[in-house]
Scaffold this active site. Structure first.
Site, PDB file in Angstrom:
ATOM      1  N   SER A   1       0.818  -1.202   0.000  1.00 14.18           N
ATOM      2  CA  SER A   1       0.000   0.000   0.000  1.00 14.18           C
ATOM      3  C   SER A   1       0.858   1.261   0.000  1.00 14.18           C
ATOM      4  CB  SER A   1      -0.899  -0.003   1.239  1.00 14.18           C
ATOM      5  OG  SER A   1      -1.498   1.259   1.456  1.00 14.18           O
TER       6      SER A   1
ATOM      7  N   TYR B   1      -2.059   0.320  10.145  1.00 14.46           N
ATOM      8  CA  TYR B   1      -2.271  -0.353   8.862  1.00 14.46           C
ATOM      9  C   TYR B   1      -1.026  -0.222   7.985  1.00 14.46           C
ATOM     10  CZ  TYR B   1      -3.790  -1.111   4.064  1.00 14.46           C
ATOM     11  OH  TYR B   1      -3.868  -1.545   2.757  1.00 14.46           O
TER      12      TYR B   1
END
Length: 329
Positions: A130, A155
């Site tokens: 990501s 995250y």
């Protein structure tokens, strides 16, 4: 080929599994069916998979299971040629509330898959990372793979740890592994709590789109079809083995501008509303994709505006079943 897609009932994994089936490959999907959002979208995706598999005459298996189950993971990886690892606890904001769960799924689950892979003749291990690994440092925009990685959310930290393990296993255990750093992926069947789906849904229902913060933050929104093409390339190419590679649109847009453009298309009379911004959200994202261009011949086809137009068209065609899920999110 026989491909295992983890998280294969989800948004990106679901499209990947569908594409591999359409290409004539056998596909196994594992998904925990985590009710992070309404499972109706995942169930719809699984129905699409079965229809494509029947039409193409290829084998398709769905396994409801968790990548934290080491025994199950070993069994599945041993039977396939490729692993496309898309399973993860998603979302920057909810990771702030449950950091340990994000570590368990995104890091420990990835390690289970990598450990299974090192004991097989797997052709390639491709994992979803990501843009969140970069954090929020404006001086590095557009982000290049040579820039510092300083995630500002649990995250982002979990995705960075997972991709570092994948690259280490490539080096130490000769597992052909690639990490693709996605930049804000959107398109048909996307999670209903994403900004674009919410803007479209609210405007079509005469409700003002809600922007968090002042809307000057920017995002590199990447259309799902471009993500799929980048992944397809890795079935035949080892050029990116051991690398982390940005996959974005090379274009970005202010969130308030995106909201205005969707509003102007669908409900120009509405006033945009603003709400408090979340601290863990990055200020700006934009991908430098020169490495992907060099290694994967990556050339995204969709500008943000073109992709949004396609999504709106799909949304209208699937509004009856998709919209209630968005409105409930």
């Amino acid at each position: 080929m026989h491909v295992l897609v983890t998280g294969g009932a989800g948004f990106i994994g679901g499209h990947l599994a569908e594409a591999f089936l359409e290409d004539g490959h056998d596909v196994t999907v594992i998904d925990a069916m985590d009710p992070f959002y309404d499972l109706g979208i995942k169930e719809y995706t699984l129905d699409v998979h079965r229809e494509v598999a029947d039409r193409e005459g290829v084998d398709y298996d769905f396994v409801e299971g968790d990548i934290r189950n080491e025994e199950l993971v070993n069994e599945l990886v041993d039977e396939v040629d490729y692993v496309y690892h898309q399973a993860a606890k998603a979302g920057v904001r909810p990771s702030v509330e449950a950091p340990r769960e994000y570590d368990e799924v995104n890091v420990d689950g990835t390690l289970n898959l990598l450990d299974a892979a090192r004991n097989t003749d797997l052709e390639r291990f491709v994992m979803a990372s990501s843009s969140s690994v970069y954090g929020g440092r404006e001086e590095y925009v557009p982000f290049s793979e040579t820039d510092p990685t300083m995630p500002v959310s649990p995250y982002g930290a979990s995705k960075l740890a997972a991709e570092r393990y994948a690259c280490a296993y490539n080096e130490v255990y000769d597992v052909s592994a690639v990490a693709l750093r996605y930049f804000t992926v959107y398109g048909p069947r996307m999670r209903p709590n994403m900004a674009i789906s919410n803007f479209v849904s609210r405007c079509l229902n005469d409700k003002p789109p809600v922007v968090y913060g002042d809307g000057t933050q920017t995002r590199d929104f990447t259309y799902i079809a471009d993500i799929i093409e980048a992944n397809r390339t890795l079935l035949d190419s080892d050029a990116a083995d051991g690398e982390a590679v940005n996959i974005g649109s090379t274009d970005n847009i202010e969130i308030r501008t995106l909201a205005k453009e969707i509003r102007d298309q669908l409900a120009p009379e509405l006033e945009i509303e603003y709400a408090e911004r979340y601290d863990a959200d990055a200020e700006h994202t934009l991908a430098d994709t020169s490495k992907a261009e060099q290694l994967l011949d990556y050339d995204p086809d969709h500008t943000i505006r073109e992709g949004v137009e396609k999504f709106i068209e799909w949304y209208r065609q699937n509004r009856e079943w998709y919209e209630p899920l968005v409105m409930a999110s």
